[in-house]
Scaffold this motif. Structure first.
Motif, PDB file in Angstrom:
ATOM      1  N   VAL A 215      19.204-130.553 -79.032  1.00 28.87           N
ATOM      2  CA  VAL A 215      20.059-130.120 -80.066  1.00 28.87           C
ATOM      3  C   VAL A 215      19.828-130.587 -81.393  1.00 28.87           C
ATOM      4  N   VAL A 216      19.456-132.034 -81.449  1.00 30.47           N
ATOM      5  CA  VAL A 216      19.209-132.633 -82.696  1.00 30.47           C
ATOM      6  C   VAL A 216      18.003-131.925 -83.640  1.00 30.47           C
ATOM      7  N   THR A 217      17.198-131.564 -82.706  1.00 30.18           N
ATOM      8  CA  THR A 217      15.851-131.097 -83.637  1.00 30.18           C
ATOM      9  C   THR A 217      16.109-129.500 -84.197  1.00 30.18           C
ATOM     10  N   THR A 218      17.184-128.894 -83.154  1.00 34.82           N
ATOM     11  CA  THR A 218      17.815-127.829 -83.756  1.00 34.82           C
ATOM     12  C   THR A 218      18.606-127.741 -85.311  1.00 34.82           C
ATOM     13  N   VAL A 219      19.498-128.851 -84.873  1.00 33.60           N
ATOM     14  CA  VAL A 219      20.274-128.962 -86.019  1.00 33.60           C
ATOM     15  C   VAL A 219      19.367-129.427 -87.263  1.00 33.60           C
ATOM     16  N   LEU A 220      18.420-130.340 -87.115  1.00 35.84           N
ATOM     17  CA  LEU A 220      17.920-130.986 -88.299  1.00 35.84           C
ATOM     18  C   LEU A 220      16.853-129.706 -88.918  1.00 35.84           C
ATOM     19  N   SER A 221      16.326-128.849 -87.997  1.00 32.61           N
ATOM     20  CA  SER A 221      15.541-127.845 -88.373  1.00 32.61           C
ATOM     21  C   SER A 221      16.207-126.980 -89.585  1.00 32.61           C
ATOM     22  N   ALA A 222      17.414-126.779 -89.252  1.00 32.28           N
ATOM     23  CA  ALA A 222      18.395-125.803 -90.001  1.00 32.28           C
ATOM     24  C   ALA A 222      18.697-126.547 -91.165  1.00 32.28           C
ATOM     25  N   VAL A 223      19.064-127.579 -91.239  1.00 36.12           N
ATOM     26  CA  VAL A 223      19.246-128.387 -92.482  1.00 36.12           C
ATOM     27  C   VAL A 223      18.010-128.599 -93.374  1.00 36.12           C
ATOM     28  N   LEU A 224      17.026-128.590 -92.758  1.00 35.86           N
ATOM     29  CA  LEU A 224      15.599-128.612 -93.521  1.00 35.86           C
ATOM     30  C   LEU A 224      15.443-127.183 -94.293  1.00 35.86           C
ATOM     31  N   TRP A 225      15.705-126.153 -93.569  1.00 31.41           N
ATOM     32  CA  TRP A 225      15.576-124.821 -94.095  1.00 31.41           C
ATOM     33  C   TRP A 225      16.644-124.472 -95.094  1.00 31.41           C
ATOM     34  N   HIS A 226      17.888-125.090 -95.095  1.00 30.24           N
ATOM     35  CA  HIS A 226      18.905-125.099 -95.895  1.00 30.24           C
ATOM     36  C   HIS A 226      18.489-125.658 -97.339  1.00 30.24           C
ATOM     37  N   MET A 227      17.765-126.926 -97.277  1.00 31.58           N
ATOM     38  CA  MET A 227      17.332-127.550 -98.284  1.00 31.58           C
ATOM     39  C   MET A 227      16.386-126.864 -99.060  1.00 31.58           C
ATOM     40  N   ALA A 228      15.582-126.095 -98.262  1.00 35.75           N
ATOM     41  CA  ALA A 228      14.524-125.171 -98.934  1.00 35.75           C
ATOM     42  C   ALA A 228      15.105-123.793 -99.788  1.00 35.75           C
ATOM     43  N   LEU A 229      16.064-123.465 -99.059  1.00 40.84           N
ATOM     44  CA  LEU A 229      16.795-122.281 -99.517  1.00 40.84           C
ATOM     45  C   LEU A 229      18.432-122.617 -99.627  1.00 40.84           C
ATOM     46  N   PRO A 230      18.628-123.168-100.453  1.00 47.99           N
ATOM     47  CA  PRO A 230      20.249-123.753-100.629  1.00 47.99           C
ATOM     48  C   PRO A 230      21.366-122.605-100.602  1.00 47.99           C
ATOM     49  N   GLN A 231      20.598-121.456-101.136  1.00 48.53           N
ATOM     50  CA  GLN A 231      21.765-120.371-101.306  1.00 48.53           C
ATOM     51  C   GLN A 231      21.976-119.737 -99.990  1.00 48.53           C
ATOM     52  N   VAL A 232      21.385-119.967 -98.956  1.00 49.56           N
ATOM     53  CA  VAL A 232      21.681-119.332 -97.671  1.00 49.56           C
ATOM     54  C   VAL A 232      22.638-120.566 -96.810  1.00 49.56           C
ATOM     55  N   PRO A 233      23.829-120.265 -96.466  1.00 49.25           N
ATOM     56  CA  PRO A 233      24.543-121.162 -95.803  1.00 49.25           C
ATOM     57  C   PRO A 233      23.905-121.742 -94.675  1.00 49.25           C
ATOM     58  N   VAL A 234      24.286-123.069 -94.227  1.00 48.07           N
ATOM     59  CA  VAL A 234      23.720-123.720 -93.359  1.00 48.07           C
ATOM     60  C   VAL A 234      24.139-123.392 -92.148  1.00 48.07           C
ATOM     61  N   THR A 235      25.288-122.700 -91.774  1.00 43.12           N
ATOM     62  CA  THR A 235      25.736-122.020 -90.578  1.00 43.12           C
ATOM     63  C   THR A 235      24.570-120.894 -90.241  1.00 43.12           C
ATOM     64  N   SER A 236      24.444-120.021 -91.069  1.00 44.38           N
ATOM     65  CA  SER A 236      23.204-119.035 -90.940  1.00 44.38           C
ATOM     66  C   SER A 236      22.019-119.627 -90.742  1.00 44.38           C
ATOM     67  N   TRP A 237      21.647-120.828 -91.117  1.00 39.79           N
ATOM     68  CA  TRP A 237      20.355-121.495 -90.725  1.00 39.79           C
ATOM     69  C   TRP A 237      20.676-121.926 -89.090  1.00 39.79           C
ATOM     70  N   LEU A 238      21.658-122.497 -88.951  1.00 36.74           N
ATOM     71  CA  LEU A 238      21.893-122.769 -87.619  1.00 36.74           C
ATOM     72  C   LEU A 238      21.808-121.708 -86.397  1.00 36.74           C
ATOM     73  N   LEU A 239      22.166-120.468 -86.770  1.00 45.22           N
ATOM     74  CA  LEU A 239      21.886-119.426 -86.087  1.00 45.22           C
ATOM     75  C   LEU A 239      20.650-119.224 -86.023  1.00 45.22           C
ATOM     76  N   LEU A 240      19.816-119.310 -87.010  1.00 45.01           N
ATOM     77  CA  LEU A 240      18.390-118.628 -87.027  1.00 45.01           C
ATOM     78  C   LEU A 240      17.533-119.945 -86.259  1.00 45.01           C
ATOM     79  N   SER A 241      17.764-121.131 -86.512  1.00 46.92           N
ATOM     80  CA  SER A 241      17.186-122.139 -85.686  1.00 46.92           C
ATOM     81  C   SER A 241      17.433-122.001 -84.171  1.00 46.92           C
ATOM     82  N   THR A 242      18.666-121.598 -83.914  1.00 55.37           N
ATOM     83  CA  THR A 242      18.750-121.426 -82.193  1.00 55.37           C
ATOM     84  C   THR A 242      17.868-120.241 -81.983  1.00 55.37           C
TER      85      THR A 242
END
Length: 323
Positions: A215-242
């Motif tokens: 769970v932690v690595t999935t959430v953190l990977s989503a946060v990292l992607w959001h930092m790289a592309l901040p225009q994409v909502p973090v919720t979308s990155w959470l779905l993509l990380s899953t």
């Protein structure tokens, strides 16, 4: 005059033979770290081939917070294992070092070669009361079972998305992968009394630690992607990380990167630079593996040379406390 042959005559030499055998095993155990270092050095050379660190850092966000989150993401796996072995063996804080070595061996070389290294490291700890094989085996099996369980839940949750979308996932491959995951998980549960060594309470703790790590690595990977592309909502990155976790755990899905790219494009749209982002993240992780691999090789080389010259060097791998 007949000569009497006594069968017990060689007995006095047996202790010497046993002593020589023990000395040979000790020499072999001492050479294992050097052998692992040589293998890691070869893996580092192969990994560096074609790598352009300058190009990688150009794609990395300039914010220092990115590296803080990345460090948490990278260390989540070794730290979760340290917590597990801390409970099982009272592993000291310095025990994180061999666990990092285990991670590098698994990532730069072959899966579960790191477990072989960690087992060799644990066997050299003379104060350990019991063999470490059972504990390392149980931790590895439960890690796979935790991943399989999460994969099953994700498959069930994502079936409507997969069926309704035009993405690069072969439904027959997904079904076959799902069957394999089910069979291995059910077999492990059915044979748990023969497979597992540790008590039930310890097994439950290990499984919970693995699930929390996923769970932690999935959430953190989503946060990292959001930092790289901040225009994409973090919720979308959470779905993509899953989704990425799902695709990576399916054993019979070919071209996992292509399949994940299709999922990413379907989820976020064509306007986002998904390919560059995923390449950047994979390159940064590989670069950190290489840096740690170089540090491991240099540390072992210095310790080996110091040992040959008769000097003493500080221990980077702590002794196991008596349990």
């Amino acid at each position: 005059m007949s000569q009497t042959v006594t069968l017990d005559a060689p007995a006095p030499y047996f202790p010497e033979l046993r002593a020589q055998d023990r000395a040979s095993r000790l020499r072999m155990a001492a050479l294992l770290p050097l052998l692992f270092s040589v293998i890691v050095a070869l893996a580092v050379v192969l990994a560096m081939h074609g790598m352009n660190p300058e190009r990688i850092f150009q794609l990395v966000p300039a914010s220092p917070s990115f590296w803080v989150v990345f460090a948490l993401f990278y260390l989540a796996g070794p730290f979760s294992e340290w917590v597990i072995f801390r409970r099982l063996w009272r592993l000291p804080v310095g025990g994180i070092v061999p666990l990092l070595r285990k991670l590098v061996c698994n990532e730069l070389l072959f899966g579960y070669l790191g477990e072989a290294y960690f087992y060799a490291w644990a066997r050299r700890r003379q104060t350990m009361m019991a063999t470490p094989f059972g504990a390392i085996k149980d931790v590895a099996i439960l890690s796979a079972m935790a991943g399989n369980g999460v994969t099953l839940l994700l498959v069930l949750a994502m079936v409507p998305l997969i069926q309704a979308s035009d993405i690069s996932l072969d439904h027959s491959s997904v079904l076959l992968s799902l069957c394999i995951v089910l069979v291995t998980s059910i077999a492990a549960m059915f044979l748990r009394r023969r497979i597992f060594t540790l008590p039930r309470a310890e097994l439950r703790f290990i499984l919970e630690a693995h699930l929390l790590r996923i769970v932690v690595t999935t959430v953190l990977s989503a946060v990292l992607w959001h930092m790289a592309l901040p225009q994409v909502p973090v919720t979308s990155w959470l779905l993509l990380s899953t989704l990425r976790l799902l695709v990576s755990r399916l054993p019979f899905v070919p071209n996992k990167d292509v399949a994940f790219a299709g999922l990413a494009v379907f989820t976020l749209g064509h306007e986002t630079n998904i390919a560059a982002l995923m390449t950047m993240m994979a390159s940064v992780i590989l670069l950190v593996h290489v840096v740690l691999g170089v540090a491991i090789v240099l540390t072992d080389l210095v310790r080996h040379i110091t040992g040959l010259t008769g000097g003493s060097s500080p221990r980077t791998e702590p002794e196991m406390p008596a349990s």
